[in-house]
Design a protein around this motif. Sequence first.
Motif, short mmCIF file in Angstrom:
data_model
loop_
_atom_site.label_atom_id
_atom_site.label_comp_id
_atom_site.label_asym_id
_atom_site.label_seq_id
_atom_site.Cartn_x
_atom_site.Cartn_y
_atom_site.Cartn_z
N GLU A 82 1.19 -1.15 -0.31
CA GLU A 82 -0.39 -0.01 -0.15
C GLU A 82 1.17 1.12 0.52
O GLU A 82 0.57 1.85 -0.67
CB GLU A 82 -0.74 0.36 1.08
N ARG A 83 1.77 1.41 1.00
CA ARG A 83 3.13 2.52 1.07
C ARG A 83 3.79 3.03 -0.07
O ARG A 83 3.98 3.87 -0.81
CB ARG A 83 3.19 2.18 2.48
N VAL A 84 3.87 1.64 -0.49
CA VAL A 84 4.79 2.04 -2.00
C VAL A 84 4.35 2.02 -3.16
O VAL A 84 4.53 3.28 -4.08
CB VAL A 84 5.50 0.47 -2.05
N THR A 85 3.02 1.91 -3.35
CA THR A 85 2.18 1.92 -4.43
C THR A 85 1.75 4.02 -4.00
O THR A 85 1.72 4.23 -5.09
CB THR A 85 0.75 1.48 -4.28
N ALA A 86 1.33 4.16 -3.17
CA ALA A 86 0.83 5.20 -2.65
C ALA A 86 2.05 6.11 -3.19
O ALA A 86 1.83 7.42 -3.36
CB ALA A 86 0.70 5.40 -1.47
N ALA A 87 3.11 5.79 -3.09
CA ALA A 87 4.93 7.34 -3.41
C ALA A 87 5.11 6.93 -4.65
O ALA A 87 5.93 7.68 -5.09
CB ALA A 87 5.45 6.64 -1.75
N GLY A 88 4.04 6.21 -5.69
CA GLY A 88 3.72 6.11 -6.94
C GLY A 88 4.90 5.13 -7.54
O GLY A 88 5.40 4.82 -8.27
N GLY A 89 5.12 4.19 -6.14
CA GLY A 89 6.06 3.07 -7.05
C GLY A 89 4.65 2.02 -7.49
O GLY A 89 3.71 1.93 -7.30
N ALA A 90 5.83 0.47 -7.48
CA ALA A 90 5.07 -0.43 -8.36
C ALA A 90 5.50 -1.79 -7.27
O ALA A 90 6.33 -2.20 -7.64
CB ALA A 90 5.25 -0.59 -10.31
N VAL A 91 4.65 -2.38 -7.09
CA VAL A 91 4.82 -3.68 -6.52
C VAL A 91 4.33 -4.79 -7.05
O VAL A 91 3.09 -5.25 -8.28
CB VAL A 91 4.16 -3.76 -4.76
N HIS A 92 5.48 -5.82 -7.10
CA HIS A 92 4.62 -7.49 -7.78
C HIS A 92 5.85 -8.66 -7.32
O HIS A 92 6.68 -8.28 -6.64
CB HIS A 92 6.60 -7.52 -9.09
N TRP A 93 4.66 -9.50 -6.53
CA TRP A 93 4.59 -10.77 -6.21
C TRP A 93 5.06 -11.74 -6.70
O TRP A 93 4.73 -11.88 -8.20
CB TRP A 93 3.35 -11.10 -5.69
N ALA A 94 6.50 -11.82 -6.22
CA ALA A 94 6.97 -13.04 -7.07
C ALA A 94 6.82 -14.46 -6.23
O ALA A 94 7.98 -15.02 -5.24
CB ALA A 94 8.49 -12.80 -7.90
N ARG A 95 6.39 -16.18 -6.77
CA ARG A 95 6.35 -17.15 -6.04
C ARG A 95 7.37 -17.19 -5.99
O ARG A 95 7.75 -18.30 -5.19
CB ARG A 95 5.07 -17.82 -6.28
N ASP A 96 8.06 -17.68 -6.86
CA ASP A 96 9.25 -18.42 -7.16
C ASP A 96 10.68 -17.39 -7.68
O ASP A 96 10.40 -16.15 -8.25
CB ASP A 96 9.66 -19.72 -7.66
N ALA A 97 12.12 -17.49 -8.25
CA ALA A 97 12.45 -17.69 -8.86
C ALA A 97 12.12 -17.24 -10.39
O ALA A 97 12.82 -16.07 -10.64
CB ALA A 97 14.40 -18.01 -9.13
N ALA A 98 12.00 -18.11 -11.24
CA ALA A 98 11.21 -18.41 -12.36
C ALA A 98 10.43 -16.67 -12.30
O ALA A 98 10.24 -16.40 -13.69
CB ALA A 98 10.52 -19.51 -12.83
N GLU A 99 9.11 -17.26 -11.28
CA GLU A 99 8.48 -15.02 -12.26
C GLU A 99 9.23 -14.08 -11.40
O GLU A 99 9.07 -12.97 -12.57
CB GLU A 99 7.21 -15.48 -10.92
N ALA A 100 9.64 -14.24 -10.45
CA ALA A 100 10.68 -12.93 -10.72
C ALA A 100 11.23 -12.42 -11.82
O ALA A 100 11.47 -11.30 -12.08
CB ALA A 100 11.69 -12.83 -9.09
N ASN A 101 12.00 -13.81 -11.60
CA ASN A 101 12.80 -13.59 -13.60
C ASN A 101 12.62 -12.55 -14.08
O ASN A 101 12.63 -11.81 -15.37
CB ASN A 101 14.03 -14.10 -14.14
#
Lengths: 496, 241
Positions: A82-101
């Motif tokens: 919430e806080r990062v998004t409100a400050a203009g950033g984007a948040v991504h959720w990665a379950r594992d290495a492949a998703e993060a990469n």
Amino acid sequence: MATLREPVPTFAGTPPFPKAAAAALADRQLRENLRRATTTIRDKRARAVAERDDWEALRLAGAAIKDEVLARLPELLVKLEERVTAAGGAVHWARDAAEANAIVAGIVKDTGATEVVKVKSMATQEIGLNEALAREGIAAWETDLAELIVQLGQDLPSHFLVPAIHRNRSEIRDIFRRRMAAAGRPAPDGLTDEPRALAEAARLHLREKFLRARVAISGANFAIAETGTVIVVESEGNGRMCLTLPETLITVMGIEKLLPRWQDLEVFLQLLPRSSTAERMNPYTSMWTGVTSDDGPQAFHLVLLDNGRSDTLSDPTGRQALRCIKCSACLNVCPVYERTGGAAYGSPYAGPIGAILVPQLRGIARHPVDEQTASLPYASSLCGACFEVCPVRIDIPEVLVHLRGQVVRQRGWRQRTLSQEALLMRSLGLALGEPRRLAAAERLAGLAAGTVARDGWIGRLPLPGLLGAWFRGRDLRAPARMSFRRWWARQRRGTT
Amino acid sequence: MRVALFVTCFNDLLFPEVGRAVVTLLRRLGHEVDFPAGQTCCGQLHFNAGYRDQALSLVRRFTRVFAGFDAVVTPSASCAAMVRTHHALLVREAGDGALEAAVGEVAPRVRELSELLVDDLGLTDVGARFPHPVAFHPTCHSIRLLGIGDRPRRLLEAVDGLTLVDLPGADECCGFGGTFAVKNAGTSVAMGTDKVAAVRASGAAVLTSADTSCLMHLGGLLSRAHAPVRVMHLAEILASR
């Protein structure tokens, strides 16, 4: 644009620890480099910590805050988002290495960039981000001096904080002379192995990359849930360059790096520098909250990485490994690490903390693990020096023994034929289970030893496997002709 | 005070002279010890190697055999640490309430030899004579798990004729580590070789410690190298005169 064309080495295919360690043990130069480096850092840390009479209170506070984070993790992560998004950033959720990469590669591609600069990050090493980006045609340049040495030397990092700890300065000079030109600005003519000259060569080489890069990738030392602030702690200023110069900043962060409150930094900014670099205060501490218009990166992406952390969290004994702040104090005091170096552990997380963290991240609590992973909890003499220095009081020996129990349970139902170790443990268990059986076994051992022992020691016996391993470099104490229990029974009979 | 001797399986078979030294020493100081014949092992080997079921049944036996004594003295810091710090953890895990209560009674009464001498009997000078240069290896489990601090050192310093030599890097592990010694034999021997080099450079004729497990590893290295240094347990030196 210049690139390093040869394939980059990875930890994949590292043999189980004893075998991987054998190579390091045979390398005298490596052992000398490691011994010198670890003993120096060890002594400096001890002095820096001794200055604080409230060190134990700080450790307790650090452990308590991290335990709070682990207990409230889902709620705190949502708050951070919430806080990062409100400050203009984007948040991504990665379950594992492949998703993060895939997430990171996608963001870089959207910017149109074909290269990125990186500030040292354990999380991106864990997921093999550089290799994943290379497959997408994106060059990732490490900007931390030691990481640069590792990258140019086509080598593997062997320490959290000083990834090139296994190299001495003349080896570094040779790497710079040989390899810098292929990656960008070549090493100056007549480069010597003076630390100053080496640092200057690295600065010139990197400066070109900082000024050109449009995208930077970092890890995070901490992130504050209540404010959305992300913190990177470093010593060279390369992090500051990466975090401020490019247009787009991508931060990959393990979900356990969270802190609930801004005020919690008070504890960790004292614990971390003294434990890692033996400094009272860290040289470069960069903090940012989302994006700030007309100043610094205008796009900020935070990738929250699970990759086995939720599994680790589900184990009440093992989860304390997630308190780790990657200070590397446990590596520096570890007598095993001092002799084998980091590469033997087969992952960027080396040393005692690696031996308890990696098997858990690889899912040891949920399914049988491979031989290399299963060998890690045994890569310790359980001397306890690591627990003594850990700034967040992770009882590493306790977790090592706990994980050994998991390995034994898994092997028990997976292997139909018993291993030599299991057989030995079973026979010993049987003998020790009943004093009469023990006494009989002792008599047999004593009689047998009498035929081969000299002066109480047995020189060499051609035995297979674990039994034979004892005789590598050592004699064996001969079982006594008369055990203590027999002596006791005799002198008892004699006196009554 | 009813004192039992827990000799440990390791000493029973490999270093029975250490058990005899404890008996001799305590008799000289006016204390008779009992040796409950049902004793075998504290379970440390199985526990540290990950064989928790076997360890648990050994904990069960230990607790039954040593119930009712005022103190249990043992010439092993490592085994004393196993009993005092890990027995309770193991039985809690097993969820056996009755056993947990019994462990709560017995485990805290276990004393490593130097603890019994210094804390319970209030002695540092036990009337020993040993005119030799001695190096003392403090052992990891003595200092980090059991926390016996400088008790063995104080006992050694009071021994008539004994010269305690300086051992650089004394706090570092010798590399024994139970099954570590064979599962990671190369690293174990590398650690022990460095320790042995420090011992030989110290000028000691005897290397001592509160644990024969470390001494078997270091003694094995010394024996293989035909080095003129003997290993002796603390109890043997304190029993000498």
